[in-house]
Design an enzyme around this catalytic site. Structure first.
Site, PDB file in Angstrom:
ATOM      1  N   GLY A   1      93.332 -81.294  20.309  1.00  8.50           N
ATOM      2  CA  GLY A   1      92.805 -82.027  21.466  1.00  8.50           C
ATOM      3  C   GLY A   1      92.334 -81.054  22.541  1.00  8.50           C
TER       4      GLY A   1
ATOM      5  CE1 TYR B   1      96.092 -88.137   7.769  1.00  7.95           C
ATOM      6  CE2 TYR B   1      95.020 -89.486   6.093  1.00  7.95           C
ATOM      7  CZ  TYR B   1      95.262 -89.188   7.414  1.00  7.95           C
ATOM      8  OH  TYR B   1      94.677 -89.947   8.395  1.00  7.95           O
TER       9      TYR B   1
ATOM     10  CE  LYS C   1      97.896 -90.852   9.782  1.00  6.72           C
ATOM     11  NZ  LYS C   1      98.131 -91.004  11.222  1.00  6.72           N
TER      12      LYS C   1
ATOM     13  CG  PHE D   1      84.002 -80.554  -1.456  1.00  8.90           C
ATOM     14  CD1 PHE D   1      84.002 -79.226  -1.877  1.00  8.90           C
ATOM     15  CD2 PHE D   1      84.045 -80.816  -0.097  1.00  8.90           C
ATOM     16  CE1 PHE D   1      84.069 -78.184  -0.950  1.00  8.90           C
ATOM     17  CE2 PHE D   1      84.114 -79.782   0.830  1.00  8.90           C
ATOM     18  CZ  PHE D   1      84.128 -78.466   0.403  1.00  8.90           C
TER      19      PHE D   1
ATOM     20  NE  ARG E   1      87.405 -80.972   0.837  1.00  8.75           N
ATOM     21  CZ  ARG E   1      87.151 -81.289   2.101  1.00  8.75           C
ATOM     22  NH1 ARG E   1      87.245 -82.548   2.502  1.00  8.75           N
ATOM     23  NH2 ARG E   1      86.797 -80.379   2.950  1.00  8.75           N
TER      24      ARG E   1
HETATM   25  C1  UD1 Z   1      89.101 -89.221   6.138  1.00 11.40           C
HETATM   26  C2  UD1 Z   1      89.840 -88.723   7.360  1.00 11.40           C
HETATM   27  C3  UD1 Z   1      91.256 -89.173   7.322  1.00 11.40           C
HETATM   28  C4  UD1 Z   1      91.240 -90.687   7.194  1.00 11.40           C
HETATM   29  C5  UD1 Z   1      90.534 -91.096   5.916  1.00 11.40           C
HETATM   30  C6  UD1 Z   1      90.432 -92.613   5.772  1.00 11.40           C
HETATM   31  C7  UD1 Z   1      89.021 -86.663   8.405  1.00 11.40           C
HETATM   32  C8  UD1 Z   1      89.050 -85.188   8.424  1.00 11.40           C
HETATM   33  N1  UD1 Z   1      89.760 -87.253   7.445  1.00 11.40           N
HETATM   34  O1  UD1 Z   1      89.556 -88.573   4.946  1.00 11.40           O
HETATM   35  O2  UD1 Z   1      91.923 -88.804   8.492  1.00 11.40           O
HETATM   36  O3  UD1 Z   1      92.527 -91.197   7.247  1.00 11.40           O
HETATM   37  O4  UD1 Z   1      89.206 -90.601   5.990  1.00 11.40           O
HETATM   38  O5  UD1 Z   1      89.677 -92.940   4.652  1.00 11.40           O
HETATM   39  O6  UD1 Z   1      88.371 -87.292   9.213  1.00 11.40           O
HETATM   40  N2  UD1 Z   1      83.076 -83.867   1.740  1.00 11.40           N
HETATM   41  C9  UD1 Z   1      82.013 -83.143   1.232  1.00 11.40           C
HETATM   42  N3  UD1 Z   1      81.586 -82.053   1.930  1.00 11.40           N
HETATM   43  C10 UD1 Z   1      82.152 -81.645   3.100  1.00 11.40           C
HETATM   44  C11 UD1 Z   1      83.249 -82.399   3.610  1.00 11.40           C
HETATM   45  C12 UD1 Z   1      83.681 -83.505   2.897  1.00 11.40           C
HETATM   46  O7  UD1 Z   1      81.468 -83.483   0.169  1.00 11.40           O
HETATM   47  O8  UD1 Z   1      81.705 -80.644   3.671  1.00 11.40           O
HETATM   48  C13 UD1 Z   1      83.509 -85.070   1.006  1.00 11.40           C
HETATM   49  C14 UD1 Z   1      84.997 -85.109   0.700  1.00 11.40           C
HETATM   50  O9  UD1 Z   1      85.273 -84.473  -0.523  1.00 11.40           O
HETATM   51  C15 UD1 Z   1      85.222 -86.630   0.631  1.00 11.40           C
HETATM   52  C16 UD1 Z   1      84.240 -87.192   1.669  1.00 11.40           C
HETATM   53  O10 UD1 Z   1      83.262 -86.180   1.875  1.00 11.40           O
HETATM   54  O11 UD1 Z   1      84.887 -87.139  -0.632  1.00 11.40           O
HETATM   55  C17 UD1 Z   1      84.900 -87.515   3.006  1.00 11.40           C
HETATM   56  O12 UD1 Z   1      85.682 -86.407   3.370  1.00 11.40           O
HETATM   57  P1  UD1 Z   1      86.426 -86.301   4.792  1.00 11.40           P
HETATM   58  O13 UD1 Z   1      85.469 -86.565   5.877  1.00 11.40           O
HETATM   59  O14 UD1 Z   1      87.179 -85.033   4.797  1.00 11.40           O
HETATM   60  O15 UD1 Z   1      87.339 -87.592   4.800  1.00 11.40           O
HETATM   61  P2  UD1 Z   1      88.462 -88.228   3.841  1.00 11.40           P
HETATM   62  O16 UD1 Z   1      89.064 -87.216   2.937  1.00 11.40           O
HETATM   63  O17 UD1 Z   1      87.889 -89.475   3.287  1.00 11.40           O
END
Ligand code: UD1
Length: 305
Positions: free
Chosen positions: A36, A142, A146, A203, A269
Site C-alpha cells: 500500500g 492462496y 481465502k 503463461f 503457471r
Molecule cells: C487473480 C488475483 C487474485 C484473485 C483472483 C480471483 C492478482 C495478482 N491476483 O489471480 O488475487 O483472488 O484473480 O480470480 O490480481 N498471466 C499471463 N501473463 C502475465 C500475467 C498473468 O499470461 O504476465 C496469466 C496468468 O497465468 C493467469 C491470468 O493471466 O492465467 C491471470 O493472472 P493474474 O492476473 O495473476 O490473476 P489470477 O492468478 O487469476
C-alpha cells in the site's frame, strides 16, 4: 458509520476508502505499507485516520478497532504465484492475519466483518458459471488461505454472533494496480509493458479465461456490503458474469498503443485456473448491484494510470 478498512492504502483499499469518505463515513485505514502507498490516499488523507500496523499484531489492531461498527478486511498478499513461492509467509498474512482481524472485531463487538475472498477458491471445477454453491477446489495455497478465512468467519458468526460476509472477488483491475512485480495482476502488467512497447508474456496458451471487474465496481460493492441492513448471504460472487480469454485481452491492450511489442508464450503457471467466470445473480438479488464499467471503458482507465 464507523468503519475500519484493512489494506486501505492498497489498490482496492484506496478506491474503497475514497468512496466511503465521499459517502460520509468515519474511516480508519489500517495498512503496513508493504504494498500500500500513502500517495494512494492523497485525496482523502486529511479526512481519515491512518494507522500503520501489521494485521497480525492483534493487540494494536484491536486498539484501532475501538468503537468500529464494520470491519472491511482487504489486507492480503493477493498473488496466487507468490503463495506457491512463499507458502509460510503468505499463510501468516492471509490466514493468521484474517483470524487476527476477526479476533479484534470480536473484542470490540463490531457488528459485521466483510472479507475480501476470492474466485480462486473454485479452482478448476468444470461447472460454469461459478455460483456461490459450486464446489470449492483450491489449486494454490492462496485459494486455501481465502477458503480458510471464510471458514473462520463462519465460525466467528456461529460462535460469537458477528455478521460475516465473504465477497468472492473475481479478477479486479484498474488504476493503481501496481504492475511492477511479476506477481501483479495480468492487466496491469500488459498495460505497462504495452505502453513501453515491450513484449507481453502469456503463461500457457492464453486460452485460460477470467471474469474481469473494474476496481470502481468493487468499491461500490464494498460500500453496499458494509451498509446493507438485515440478513445477508454468507458468500457473494463479485464479478461481471463475462468470460474473457487472456490472449484476447492482451491483444486488445496492445492494440491501444502504437509501438507494439511481440507476444511470447511461456509454460503455464502452477496453480493456474483454466476457466473462470461468475454467476452474478446473488450480487443482484442480495445487494441490488450490477457492475457498471464495461471492459473497453475499464481498459481506457488504465491508460491514464
Ligand atoms: C487473480 C488475483 C487474485 C484473485 C483472483 C480471483 C492478482 C495478482 N491476483 O489471480 O488475487 O483472488 O484473480 O480470480 O490480481 N498471466 C499471463 N501473463 C502475465 C500475467 C498473468 O499470461 O504476465 C496469466 C496468468 O497465468 C493467469 C491470468 O493471466 O492465467 C491471470 O493472472 P493474474 O492476473 O495473476 O490473476 P489470477 O492468478 O487469476
Amino acid at each position: 458509520m464507523k468503519i475500519l478498512i484493512t489494506g486501505g492504502a492498497g489498490f482496492i483499499g484506496s478506491h474503497t476508502t475514497e468512496l466511503f469518505v465521499r459517502d460520509g463515513h468515519d474511516v480508519t485505514v489500517v495498512d503496513n505499507f508493504s504494498t500500500g502507498k500513502l500517495s494512494n490516499l492523497a485525496s482523502v488523507k486529511a479526512g481519515i485516520k491512518i494507522v500503520e500496523l501489521d494485521i497480525c499484531d492483534t493487540e494494536a489492531l484491536s486498539i484501532a478497532c475501538h468503537d468500529v461498527e464494520v470491519v472491511l478486511h482487504l489486507a492480503a498478499v493477493s498473488s496466487v504465484e507468490k503463495s506457491i513461492m512463499e507458502p509460510l509467509k503468505t499463510h501468516e498474512i492471509n490466514t493468521t492475519g484474517t483470524l487476527s482481524v476477526l479476533e479484534a472485531a470480536r473484542e470490540n463487538k463490531a457488528r459485521r466483518v466483510v472479507f475480501a475472498s476470492s474466485a480462486a477458491i473454485y479452482g478448476d471445477d468444470p461447472q460454469l458459471p461459478k455460483t456461490e454453491s459450486s464446489p470449492v477446489r483450491p489449486l494454490s495455497p492462496y485459494a486455501w488461505h481465502k477458503l480458510t478465512g471464510e471458514f473462520y468467519g463462519r465460525h466467528y458468526h456461529l460462535l460469537h454472533g458477528i455478521e460475516f460476509l465473504a465477497l468472492r472477488y473475481f479478477n479486479v483491475y484498474g488504476p493503481r494496480q501496481d504492475p511492477a512485480s511479476p506477481y501483479s495482476g495480468a492487466l496491469s502488467i500488459f498495460n505497462d509493458r504495452s505502453r513501453r512497447g515491450e513484449a507481453l508474456t502469456i503463461f500457457g496458451n492464453g486460452e485460460q479465461t477470467r471474469d474481469f471487474i473494474h476496481v470502481s465496481d468493487i468499491a461500490s460493492v464494498n460500500l453496499l456490503a458494509a451498509k446493507a441492513q438485515g440478513s445477508l448471504p454468507e458468500i457473494i460472487n463479485v464479478a461481471t458474469g463475462r468470460e474473457t480469454r487472456i490472449i484476447d485481452v492482451a491483444r486488445i491492450i496492445q492494440a491501444g498503443y502504437d509501438n507494439k511489442g511481440e507476444i511470447r508464450f511461456e509454460e503455464g503457471r502452477q496453480g493456474d485456473v483454466r476457466r473462470s467466470y461468475a454467476s452474478t445473480n446473488l450480487l443482484a438479488q442480495a445487494l441490488g448491484y450490477e457492475p457498471l464499467v464495461k471492459m473497453d471503458q475499464g481498459l481506457l482507465s488504465l491508460r491514464g494510470a
